[in-house]
Write a protein that holds these residues in place. Structure first.
Motif, mmCIF file in Angstrom:
data_model
loop_
_atom_site.group_PDB
_atom_site.id
_atom_site.type_symbol
_atom_site.label_atom_id
_atom_site.label_comp_id
_atom_site.label_asym_id
_atom_site.label_seq_id
_atom_site.Cartn_x
_atom_site.Cartn_y
_atom_site.Cartn_z
ATOM 1 N N GLU A 67 0.972 5.276 0.634
ATOM 2 C CA GLU A 67 1.766 5.701 -0.523
ATOM 3 C C GLU A 67 0.887 5.936 -1.747
ATOM 4 O OE1 GLU A 67 6.163 3.683 0.126
ATOM 5 O OE2 GLU A 67 4.904 2.999 -1.517
ATOM 6 N N ALA A 68 -0.034 5.011 -1.987
ATOM 7 C CA ALA A 68 -0.918 5.137 -3.151
ATOM 8 C C ALA A 68 -1.798 6.376 -3.034
ATOM 9 C CB ALA A 68 -1.777 3.875 -3.306
ATOM 10 N N ASN A 69 -2.323 6.644 -1.840
ATOM 11 C CA ASN A 69 -3.153 7.832 -1.636
ATOM 12 C C ASN A 69 -2.351 9.112 -1.832
ATOM 13 O OD1 ASN A 69 -5.460 6.350 -1.131
ATOM 14 N ND2 ASN A 69 -5.173 6.370 1.085
ATOM 15 N N ASP A 95 -0.770 13.626 -7.896
ATOM 16 C CA ASP A 95 -1.176 13.665 -9.309
ATOM 17 C C ASP A 95 -2.336 14.644 -9.508
ATOM 18 O OD1 ASP A 95 0.773 11.811 -9.954
ATOM 19 O OD2 ASP A 95 -0.622 10.115 -10.072
ATOM 20 N N ALA A 96 -3.281 14.649 -8.589
ATOM 21 C CA ALA A 96 -4.420 15.562 -8.689
ATOM 22 C C ALA A 96 -3.962 17.014 -8.562
ATOM 23 C CB ALA A 96 -5.456 15.232 -7.617
ATOM 24 N N GLN A 122 0.340 -4.014 8.422
ATOM 25 C CA GLN A 122 1.089 -2.755 8.441
ATOM 26 C C GLN A 122 1.651 -2.420 7.062
ATOM 27 O OE1 GLN A 122 3.828 -3.713 11.586
ATOM 28 N NE2 GLN A 122 2.794 -2.285 13.005
ATOM 29 N N GLU A 123 2.154 -3.454 6.364
ATOM 30 C CA GLU A 123 2.709 -3.232 5.024
ATOM 31 C C GLU A 123 1.605 -2.812 4.060
ATOM 32 O OE1 GLU A 123 5.420 -2.678 2.122
ATOM 33 O OE2 GLU A 123 5.879 -3.115 4.203
ATOM 34 N N GLN A 124 0.440 -3.444 4.175
ATOM 35 C CA GLN A 124 -0.686 -3.078 3.323
ATOM 36 C C GLN A 124 -1.128 -1.639 3.595
ATOM 37 O OE1 GLN A 124 -2.003 -4.908 0.794
ATOM 38 N NE2 GLN A 124 -3.138 -3.044 0.332
#
Length: 87
Positions: free
Chosen positions: A32-34, A40-41, A24-26
């Motif tokens: 979050e990273a996506n 940013d895009a 779940q943490e992963q």
């Protein structure tokens, strides 16, 4: 050398802690990273669009100035050619 050893040890422990993440943490980290990459895009696209709009506006302004100068020059030259120049 001692600082390097401490840093290496801390990095190793941090890496181990990251490996022991729950699924779940992963998954949450990936979400979050996506989201960060998407944001940013979006910002990069907005910057590019603004740059393109500025370039287009500059080109249009330059073309308008050039057309005005040409028309003014033609008017001046036409007045000189027929002898009606005030100069």
């Amino acid at each position: 050398m001692r600082k390097f050893t401490v840093l290496a040890l801390a990095f190793g422990i941090g890496s181990l802690a990251a490996c022991n993440q729950s699924p779940q943490e992963q998954k949450a980290d990936n979400i979050e990273a996506n989201a960060e990459n998407t944001a940013d895009a979006i910002e990069a696209n907005a910057d590019n669009a603004a740059d393109n709009m500025q370039a287009n506006a500059d080109n249009a302004a330059d073309a308008t100035r050039a057309a005005g100068e040409q028309k003014a020059d033609a008017t001046r030259n036409g007045a000189d050619a027929d002898g009606n120049s005030a100069n």
